[in-house]
Design an enzyme around this catalytic site. Sequence first.
Site, PDB file in Angstrom:
ATOM      1  CG  ASN A  85      17.537  10.155   6.216  1.00 39.83           C
ATOM      2  OD1 ASN A  85      18.676   9.352   6.220  1.00 39.83           O
ATOM      3  ND2 ASN A  85      17.462  11.036   6.977  1.00 39.83           N
ATOM      4  CG  HIS A 115      -0.733  -6.795  -5.960  1.00 39.07           C
ATOM      5  ND1 HIS A 115       0.476  -7.177  -6.945  1.00 39.07           N
ATOM      6  CD2 HIS A 115       0.265  -6.274  -4.848  1.00 39.07           C
ATOM      7  CE1 HIS A 115       1.610  -6.979  -6.535  1.00 39.07           C
ATOM      8  NE2 HIS A 115       1.608  -6.465  -5.407  1.00 39.07           N
ATOM      9  CB  THR A 165      -5.273   5.061   2.497  1.00 39.21           C
ATOM     10  OG1 THR A 165      -5.984   5.932   3.412  1.00 39.21           O
ATOM     11  CG2 THR A 165      -4.397   4.220   3.322  1.00 39.21           C
TER      12      THR A 165
END
Length: 185
Positions: A85, A115, A165
Amino acid sequence: MPASEYEKMAAGEWYCCLDDELDRLRQQARRAVHAHNTLPPDERGAVAPALRALFAGAAPDIFIEAPFHCSYGINIVLGERVYFNAGCTILDSGRVTVGDRTMFGPGVQIYCAEHHKDPALRSQGIEIARPVSIGSDVWIGGAAAILGGVTIGDGAIVGAGAVVTRDVPAGTTVVGNPARPMNRL
């Protein structure tokens, strides 16, 4: 001879994203994304030709609403009848694989880059790419975020706004931040 930053990224090793070769690849993706997002719908079709050509693999019947964004595109593999979408983003420094008939609500984000935790190394552009694998027949609700290193099994559901996660087993519904399996009623 040391590996290039691209080779390190592809191998899942720490690499520097502030690299000329990687910048050229991101620029190539920006051009393809721009073409997809700015072509009139009747000219663009289900996905702009430049964007389709960028992907590592894409079934002929995928559909990507505009706007869409990806950082490289070359690490994305999309199965049959995959639907994105409007407003989805894939930061594909790692491989992103999506199985057949999987659907993404508006504003879904997939982030492969992690990072460095050391601020000095982070300021030098040091990061690592973690792949994302999403099975077949999965529904990802609007504004969900999927972090690198995650596998989502076939038939799973990720609730709107969830932050994924860790891995989601097949057939499981997860919601919340961080995403957790829904309690059975």
